[in-house]
Motif scaffolding. Structure first.
Motif, PDB file in Angstrom:
ATOM      1  N   LYS A   1       1.161  -1.047   0.020  1.00  0.00           N
ATOM      2  CA  LYS A   1       0.259   0.535  -0.049  1.00  0.00           C
ATOM      3  C   LYS A   1       0.743   1.478   0.122  1.00  0.00           C
ATOM      4  O   LYS A   1       0.396   1.887  -0.594  1.00  0.00           O
ATOM      5  CB  LYS A   1      -0.782   0.311   1.181  1.00  0.00           C
ATOM      6  CG  LYS A   1      -1.674  -1.165   1.201  1.00  0.00           C
ATOM      7  CD  LYS A   1      -2.691  -0.982   2.310  1.00  0.00           C
ATOM      8  CE  LYS A   1      -4.177  -2.096   2.545  1.00  0.00           C
ATOM      9  NZ  LYS A   1      -5.436  -1.918   2.952  1.00  0.00           N
ATOM     10  N   HIS A   2       2.100   1.398   0.624  1.00  0.00           N
ATOM     11  CA  HIS A   2       3.068   2.106   1.195  1.00  0.00           C
ATOM     12  C   HIS A   2       4.101   1.941   0.863  1.00  0.00           C
ATOM     13  O   HIS A   2       4.731   2.135   1.651  1.00  0.00           O
ATOM     14  CB  HIS A   2       2.056   3.191   1.647  1.00  0.00           C
ATOM     15  CG  HIS A   2       0.717   3.487   2.242  1.00  0.00           C
ATOM     16  ND1 HIS A   2       0.516   4.952   1.648  1.00  0.00           N
ATOM     17  CD2 HIS A   2      -0.225   2.760   3.392  1.00  0.00           C
ATOM     18  CE1 HIS A   2      -0.526   4.759   1.779  1.00  0.00           C
ATOM     19  NE2 HIS A   2      -0.967   3.855   3.180  1.00  0.00           N
TER      20      HIS A   2
ATOM     21  N   GLY B   1       3.923   7.416  -7.339  1.00  0.00           N
ATOM     22  CA  GLY B   1       4.345   8.486  -7.618  1.00  0.00           C
ATOM     23  C   GLY B   1       6.387   7.779  -7.514  1.00  0.00           C
ATOM     24  O   GLY B   1       6.679   7.352  -8.178  1.00  0.00           O
ATOM     25  N   LYS B   2       7.594   9.538  -7.779  1.00  0.00           N
ATOM     26  CA  LYS B   2       8.412   9.630  -8.056  1.00  0.00           C
ATOM     27  C   LYS B   2       8.958   9.489  -7.102  1.00  0.00           C
ATOM     28  O   LYS B   2      11.047   9.305  -7.482  1.00  0.00           O
ATOM     29  CB  LYS B   2       8.786  10.173  -9.196  1.00  0.00           C
ATOM     30  CG  LYS B   2       8.089  10.555 -10.363  1.00  0.00           C
ATOM     31  CD  LYS B   2       7.366   9.317 -11.067  1.00  0.00           C
ATOM     32  CE  LYS B   2       7.567   9.086 -12.566  1.00  0.00           C
ATOM     33  NZ  LYS B   2       7.911   8.361 -13.106  1.00  0.00           N
ATOM     34  N   LYS B   3       9.141   9.274  -5.207  1.00  0.00           N
ATOM     35  CA  LYS B   3      10.104   9.204  -4.749  1.00  0.00           C
ATOM     36  C   LYS B   3       9.869   8.081  -3.945  1.00  0.00           C
ATOM     37  O   LYS B   3      10.861   8.179  -2.846  1.00  0.00           O
ATOM     38  CB  LYS B   3       9.545  10.401  -3.396  1.00  0.00           C
ATOM     39  CG  LYS B   3       9.378  11.854  -4.424  1.00  0.00           C
ATOM     40  CD  LYS B   3       8.731  12.062  -2.915  1.00  0.00           C
ATOM     41  CE  LYS B   3       8.962  14.162  -3.611  1.00  0.00           C
ATOM     42  NZ  LYS B   3       8.722  14.970  -2.297  1.00  0.00           N
ATOM     43  N   VAL B   4       9.890   7.127  -4.562  1.00  0.00           N
ATOM     44  CA  VAL B   4      10.038   5.095  -4.236  1.00  0.00           C
ATOM     45  C   VAL B   4      11.695   5.170  -4.818  1.00  0.00           C
ATOM     46  O   VAL B   4      11.780   5.028  -6.954  1.00  0.00           O
ATOM     47  CB  VAL B   4       9.506   4.394  -4.890  1.00  0.00           C
ATOM     48  CG1 VAL B   4       9.477   3.488  -4.043  1.00  0.00           C
ATOM     49  CG2 VAL B   4       8.063   5.369  -4.124  1.00  0.00           C
TER      50      VAL B   4
ATOM     51  N   ALA C   1      12.385  -3.076 -15.070  1.00  0.00           N
ATOM     52  CA  ALA C   1      12.538  -1.381 -14.007  1.00  0.00           C
ATOM     53  C   ALA C   1      11.971  -0.007 -15.169  1.00  0.00           C
ATOM     54  O   ALA C   1      11.196  -0.193 -14.041  1.00  0.00           O
ATOM     55  CB  ALA C   1      14.068  -0.885 -14.357  1.00  0.00           C
ATOM     56  N   GLN C   2      11.548   0.110 -16.363  1.00  0.00           N
ATOM     57  CA  GLN C   2      11.065   1.119 -16.624  1.00  0.00           C
ATOM     58  C   GLN C   2       9.398   0.798 -16.100  1.00  0.00           C
ATOM     59  O   GLN C   2       8.750   1.442 -16.059  1.00  0.00           O
ATOM     60  CB  GLN C   2      11.232   0.934 -18.229  1.00  0.00           C
ATOM     61  CG  GLN C   2      12.837   2.074 -18.520  1.00  0.00           C
ATOM     62  CD  GLN C   2      12.997   3.529 -17.552  1.00  0.00           C
ATOM     63  OE1 GLN C   2      13.774   2.870 -16.564  1.00  0.00           O
ATOM     64  NE2 GLN C   2      11.846   3.668 -17.816  1.00  0.00           N
ATOM     65  N   THR C   3       9.276  -0.176 -16.318  1.00  0.00           N
ATOM     66  CA  THR C   3       7.766  -1.274 -16.223  1.00  0.00           C
ATOM     67  C   THR C   3       7.398  -0.663 -14.821  1.00  0.00           C
ATOM     68  O   THR C   3       6.410  -0.158 -15.133  1.00  0.00           O
ATOM     69  CB  THR C   3       7.884  -2.801 -17.051  1.00  0.00           C
ATOM     70  OG1 THR C   3       7.739  -2.611 -17.893  1.00  0.00           O
ATOM     71  CG2 THR C   3       5.894  -3.143 -16.181  1.00  0.00           C
ATOM     72  N   LEU C   4       7.780  -1.646 -13.893  1.00  0.00           N
ATOM     73  CA  LEU C   4       7.852  -1.096 -13.148  1.00  0.00           C
ATOM     74  C   LEU C   4       7.361   0.487 -11.842  1.00  0.00           C
ATOM     75  O   LEU C   4       6.496   1.110 -11.084  1.00  0.00           O
ATOM     76  CB  LEU C   4       8.613  -2.152 -11.828  1.00  0.00           C
ATOM     77  CG  LEU C   4       8.780  -1.852 -10.294  1.00  0.00           C
ATOM     78  CD1 LEU C   4       7.256  -1.655  -9.451  1.00  0.00           C
ATOM     79  CD2 LEU C   4       9.713  -2.225  -8.996  1.00  0.00           C
ATOM     80  N   LEU C   5       8.386   1.587 -12.793  1.00  0.00           N
ATOM     81  CA  LEU C   5       8.749   2.239 -12.222  1.00  0.00           C
ATOM     82  C   LEU C   5       6.846   3.457 -12.868  1.00  0.00           C
ATOM     83  O   LEU C   5       6.427   4.291 -12.361  1.00  0.00           O
ATOM     84  CB  LEU C   5       9.316   3.603 -13.600  1.00  0.00           C
ATOM     85  CG  LEU C   5      10.591   3.578 -13.042  1.00  0.00           C
ATOM     86  CD1 LEU C   5      11.822   4.593 -13.961  1.00  0.00           C
ATOM     87  CD2 LEU C   5      10.924   3.923 -11.083  1.00  0.00           C
TER      88      LEU C   5
END
Length: 303
Positions: free
Chosen positions: A52-53, A134-137, A125-129
């Motif tokens: 979830k987070h 959000g982008k802060k993971v 990696a691109q797929t998981l992104l």
């Protein structure tokens, strides 16, 4: 006869981690989504395990052998707040393409094959992104054995990769690896009768049984700036641990953010041994760098 590298690890990892998750109530902790993605003209199939987070995200990169997605390992990581994409290796399971390996009479450590597997990991990696909230993971690559060559190449190719963890990943050329493996000959008692000096002398002077272009992970590692963690067993008879650690130390002396942990009583299968120490060390390390990144502010690309 074709080079046969690290097959023991790959077969064991399939047995332990390619099962269906036994946690019937996982929906309350994480979701599972089957995905397909393209890499070099073929479709690869896998699954995304999404907490979830999530505080971090990883791609699981295979060792050698005909490996499918690592469901149980992905489940364990997801329960600890780490998003995971795990996929069937090229030419295996539901993934398209052609598998290379000694089981089918081809060279799995040929430089062309290792580069292709690195492109597959980068595409994953691109797929998981695209699925992250959000982008802060922080996104990283976690791999086993043969991934010691694949992951540095993939990380160099993809600037979104922010860290890497390698269980028993050699920091040695593929030809050096073969010299060492032929020397140990799979004997579990090898280190009872041989010294590190014996191993170094053999790796340095033993004539190669096969002729192909060697892959050297140092070519990528010297250009990477991301944190890296290697986990080794002191009784490894498949990867030259002493030589690998010496080279990591040299990279650290040059300012690289690299670390390693040595577990003296373990062998090559550090990720899949009865001891939970290597896995727990990796898990804590991910949490630490994720916390540090948030504390210092996410800086995006690191290369």
């Amino acid at each position: 006869m074709k080079p046969c590298l690290l097959i023991v690890l790959s077969c064991l990892s399939v047995k332990l981690f390619s099962q269906t998750s036994s946690n019937a109530n996982h929906q309350s902790v994480y979701t599972i989504e089957n995905v397909q993605f393209k890499s070099m003209g073929v479709s690869l199939a896998g699954a995304i395990f999404m907490p979830k987070h999530p505080h971090a995200a990883v791609i699981l990169v295979h060792g050698s052998g005909q490996e499918r997605r690592m469901v149980n390992l992905a489940s364990n990581l997801a329960r600890n707040g780490i998003a995971v994409l795990t996929y069937d290796k090229r030419g295996v399971g539901e993934s398209g393409g052609v598998y290379a390996g000694p089981e089918v009479g081809t060279n799995n450590v040929d430089s062309a094959n290792l580069n292709l597997l690195a492109l597959d990991a980068s595409a994953a990696a691109q797929t998981l992104l695209l699925h992250l909230p959000g982008k802060k993971v922080l996104l990283g690559l976690v791999g086993f054995s043969q991934a010691g060559w694949v992951i540095p190449i993939a990380a160099e190719k993809n600037s979104e990769v922010r860290f890497m963890i390698l269980f028993s990943g050699p920091v040695a050329t593929t030809l050096e690896q073969l010299r060492f493996q032929f020397y140990t000959n799979g004997k579990t008692s090898f280190w009872e009768t041989h010294s590190e000096a014996d191993v170094r002398e053999h790796i340095k002077n033993d004539p190669d049984r096969y002729q192909f272009t060697a892959t050297d992970p140092l070519n990528s590692l010297i250009r990477l700036k991301i944190p890296g963690l290697w986990l080794y067993g002191g009784k490894d008879i498949q990867a030259p641990v002493g030589l690998s650690i010496e080279r990591i130390d040299k990279l650290k002396a040059q300012g690289k953010p690299f670390e390693y942990h040595l577990f003296p009583m373990l062998g090559h299968n550090t990720a899949f041994s009865k001891s939970q120490e290597p896995y727990n060390a990796a898990l804590q390390w991910i949490k630490d760098i994720s916390h540090c990144s948030k504390k210092n502010g996410y800086k995006g690309k690191s290369k």
